[in-house]
Enzyme design. Structure first.
Site, mmCIF file in Angstrom:
data_model
loop_
_atom_site.group_PDB
_atom_site.id
_atom_site.type_symbol
_atom_site.label_atom_id
_atom_site.label_comp_id
_atom_site.label_asym_id
_atom_site.label_seq_id
_atom_site.Cartn_x
_atom_site.Cartn_y
_atom_site.Cartn_z
ATOM 1 N N ASN A 9 -3.301 -3.821 6.485
ATOM 2 C CA ASN A 9 -2.826 -4.270 5.176
ATOM 3 C C ASN A 9 -4.007 -4.834 4.399
ATOM 4 O O ASN A 9 -4.501 -5.909 4.705
ATOM 5 C CB ASN A 9 -1.740 -5.339 5.369
ATOM 6 N N TRP A 10 -4.449 -4.104 3.388
ATOM 7 C CA TRP A 10 -5.613 -4.530 2.616
ATOM 8 C C TRP A 10 -5.296 -5.638 1.611
ATOM 9 O O TRP A 10 -6.205 -6.213 1.026
ATOM 10 C CB TRP A 10 -6.216 -3.324 1.897
ATOM 11 N N LYS A 11 -4.004 -5.887 1.384
ATOM 12 C CA LYS A 11 -3.586 -6.935 0.443
ATOM 13 C C LYS A 11 -4.268 -6.702 -0.914
ATOM 14 O O LYS A 11 -4.420 -5.558 -1.336
ATOM 15 C CB LYS A 11 -3.862 -8.311 1.033
ATOM 16 N N HIS A 92 6.779 -9.121 3.677
ATOM 17 C CA HIS A 92 5.598 -9.814 4.196
ATOM 18 C C HIS A 92 5.699 -11.298 3.844
ATOM 19 O O HIS A 92 6.245 -11.676 2.813
ATOM 20 C CB HIS A 92 4.328 -9.209 3.587
ATOM 21 N N GLU A 94 3.694 -13.328 2.695
ATOM 22 C CA GLU A 94 3.122 -13.693 1.395
ATOM 23 C C GLU A 94 4.074 -13.347 0.259
ATOM 24 O O GLU A 94 4.095 -14.029 -0.769
ATOM 25 C CB GLU A 94 1.760 -13.025 1.235
ATOM 26 N N GLU A 162 5.068 -11.665 12.421
ATOM 27 C CA GLU A 162 3.879 -12.352 11.938
ATOM 28 C C GLU A 162 4.162 -13.849 11.817
ATOM 29 O O GLU A 162 4.758 -14.296 10.847
ATOM 30 C CB GLU A 162 3.418 -11.779 10.599
ATOM 31 N N GLY A 168 -4.475 -15.364 8.923
ATOM 32 C CA GLY A 168 -5.718 -15.739 8.276
ATOM 33 C C GLY A 168 -6.289 -17.076 8.696
ATOM 34 O O GLY A 168 -7.267 -17.549 8.121
ATOM 35 N N GLY A 230 -7.362 -8.930 7.281
ATOM 36 C CA GLY A 230 -8.785 -8.875 6.974
ATOM 37 C C GLY A 230 -9.595 -7.964 7.862
ATOM 38 O O GLY A 230 -10.542 -7.310 7.398
#
Length: 250
Positions: A9-11, A92, A94, A162, A168, A230
């Site tokens: 996942n590059w976000k 997700h 976020e 998650e 992170g 990341g």
């Protein structure tokens, strides 16, 4: 046998210059046993198709629950599929935190994704406060009940656990804690969808997965892969994680 899945996942990261990372990834894993998925920002999705080739499948990072309409700034599941996506990440942490997404909204989006022919990677997980209050299993069970649609199969659904507090941060649950949650998720899937479907759905772990801890995580019961943030931005780092998954499948 569930095929292992390495999902990156590059976000909100990546410009056109980052497409070379996909070239490197595809070249390094032409014969991998692991399915490799990258969810780039929407601006790169259609351009990434030619770079991904047959080695990498692509995903959207979110979709709207409606097929079309007056929803400025949103993207429908059909649009993602049209741009070259096979998967979409939904719920997700976020999105749940930054945008206040509820279980009901995640379920509506998941239904829309399946209707458009996409596979859904539905994310669930607890906060640090919920973990410290010993509420993890209750939270996970509630999110599964509320976020998953009835028409799910091992072909169209992936679950990503998650722990929010590990994303992170460099912190990860113990291997026993990861195993406890993944075993619980498997049990709930079998109870809701039956043993056949329940055993076919892949369960990913997401939360500070890195090249130096991937192998031990992938040895845990019912861990079928990883949702990586990341460490998926650079082909070299992500390749190490993919190789660890390949080794765990042997």
């Amino acid at each position: 046998m569930r095929r292992k899945l390495a999902a990156g996942n590059w976000k909100m990261n990546g410009l056109e210059s980052a497409l070379g990372e996909i070239d490197a990834l595809a070249a390094a894993h032409k014969a991998t046993q692991t399915e490799i998925m990258i969810a780039p920002p929407a601006t790169l999705l259609s351009r990434m198709v030619a770079h991904a080739g047959d080695a990498v499948v692509l995903a959207g990072q979110d979709c709207h629950s409606e097929e079309s309409g007056a929803h400025t700034g949103d993207i429908s599941a059909a649009m993602l599929k049209d741009a070259g996506a096979s998967y979409v990440i939904l719920g997700h942490s976020e999105r749940r935190t930054d945008h206040g997404e509820t279980n009901d909204q995640v379920r509506a989006k998941t239904r829309a994704a399946l209707a458009a022919g996409l596979k859904a990677v539905v994310c669930i997980g607890e906060t640090l406060a919920q973990r410290e209050a010993a509420n993890t299993i209750d939270i996970i069970g509630g999110q599964m009940s509320g976020s998953l649609p009835d028409l799910a199969t091992g072909e169209n659904l992936v679950i990503a656990y998650e722990p929010v507090w590990a994303i992170g941060t460099g912190k990860i649950p113990t291997l026993d804690q990861i195993g406890e949650v993944h075993d619980f998720i498997r049990m709930r899937l079998e109870r809701r969808y039956g043993a056949g479907v329940g055993r076919s759905v892949r369960i990913l772990y997401g939360g500070s997965v890195k090249p130096d801890n991937a192998a031990e995580i992938f040895d845990v019961s019912n861990v079928d892969g990883a949702l990586v943030g990341g460490a998926s931005l650079k082909a070299k780092d992500f390749s190490s994680i993919i190789s660890a998954l390949d080794a765990s499948a042997d």
